[in-house]
Design a protein around this motif. Structure first.
Motif, PDB file in Angstrom:
ATOM      1  N   TYR A 240     -16.158  15.816 -56.127  1.00  0.00           N
ATOM      2  CA  TYR A 240     -16.662  14.571 -55.566  1.00  0.00           C
ATOM      3  C   TYR A 240     -16.677  14.661 -54.043  1.00  0.00           C
ATOM      4  O   TYR A 240     -16.078  15.564 -53.455  1.00  0.00           O
ATOM      5  CB  TYR A 240     -15.833  13.364 -56.030  1.00  0.00           C
ATOM      6  CG  TYR A 240     -14.388  13.376 -55.595  1.00  0.00           C
ATOM      7  CD1 TYR A 240     -13.993  12.801 -54.389  1.00  0.00           C
ATOM      8  CD2 TYR A 240     -13.404  13.948 -56.395  1.00  0.00           C
ATOM      9  CE1 TYR A 240     -12.665  12.805 -53.991  1.00  0.00           C
ATOM     10  CE2 TYR A 240     -12.071  13.942 -56.003  1.00  0.00           C
ATOM     11  CZ  TYR A 240     -11.712  13.377 -54.802  1.00  0.00           C
ATOM     12  OH  TYR A 240     -10.400  13.376 -54.408  1.00  0.00           O
TER      13      TYR A 240
ATOM     14  N   MET B 235     -15.054   7.437 -52.260  1.00  0.00           N
ATOM     15  CA  MET B 235     -15.340   8.534 -53.177  1.00  0.00           C
ATOM     16  C   MET B 235     -16.716   8.283 -53.769  1.00  0.00           C
ATOM     17  O   MET B 235     -17.064   7.155 -54.105  1.00  0.00           O
ATOM     18  CB  MET B 235     -14.292   8.594 -54.270  1.00  0.00           C
ATOM     19  CG  MET B 235     -12.944   9.028 -53.768  1.00  0.00           C
ATOM     20  SD  MET B 235     -11.597   8.995 -54.977  1.00  0.00           S
ATOM     21  CE  MET B 235     -12.324   9.547 -56.452  1.00  0.00           C
TER      22      MET B 235
ATOM     23  N   TYR C 146     -15.704  12.713 -50.516  1.00  0.00           N
ATOM     24  CA  TYR C 146     -14.904  11.669 -49.900  1.00  0.00           C
ATOM     25  C   TYR C 146     -15.631  11.349 -48.609  1.00  0.00           C
ATOM     26  O   TYR C 146     -15.558  12.116 -47.642  1.00  0.00           O
ATOM     27  CB  TYR C 146     -13.484  12.170 -49.652  1.00  0.00           C
ATOM     28  CG  TYR C 146     -12.547  11.083 -49.217  1.00  0.00           C
ATOM     29  CD1 TYR C 146     -12.022  10.186 -50.138  1.00  0.00           C
ATOM     30  CD2 TYR C 146     -12.197  10.946 -47.883  1.00  0.00           C
ATOM     31  CE1 TYR C 146     -11.164   9.182 -49.738  1.00  0.00           C
ATOM     32  CE2 TYR C 146     -11.343   9.940 -47.479  1.00  0.00           C
ATOM     33  CZ  TYR C 146     -10.833   9.063 -48.407  1.00  0.00           C
ATOM     34  OH  TYR C 146      -9.988   8.062 -48.014  1.00  0.00           O
TER      35      TYR C 146
END
Length: 90
Positions: free
Chosen positions: A21, A1, A23
């Motif tokens: 965010y 992340m 990944y």
């Protein structure tokens, strides 16, 4: 992340973003953070196209879109069509 600014340092809008965010470098995740919410605004960083992993819809980066997000589905977007085999499976 990782925060969005790791990959999109030239996009000023991502520097203060705290509710999305990445990944890895290619999956943008936009979780629901407010109780009872079933949709949300998602900013897609500029410089890439983004594919909704649930629907296959493609969006140009550098814009904010409104997406449905029922409790059972987290909005996830694939950068420039990466990992197309995931569409409809997330």
């Amino acid at each position: 992340m990782r925060p969005l600014f790791y990959e999109f340092q030239n996009d000023d809008k991502v520097w203060d973003m705290k509710d999305e965010y990445l990944y890895g470098p290619d999956l943008l995740v936009a979780p629901i953070l407010n109780e009872g919410a079933v949709s949300r605004e998602v900013y897609l960083p500029e410089g890439s196209n983004w594919t909704d992993a649930r629907t296959g819809s493609i969006f140009e980066g550098g814009q904010t879109i409104h997406v449905e997000a029922p409790l059972s589905e987290i909005p996830v977007f694939l950068r420039d069509g990466k990992q197309e085999n995931l569409i409809g499976k997330i």
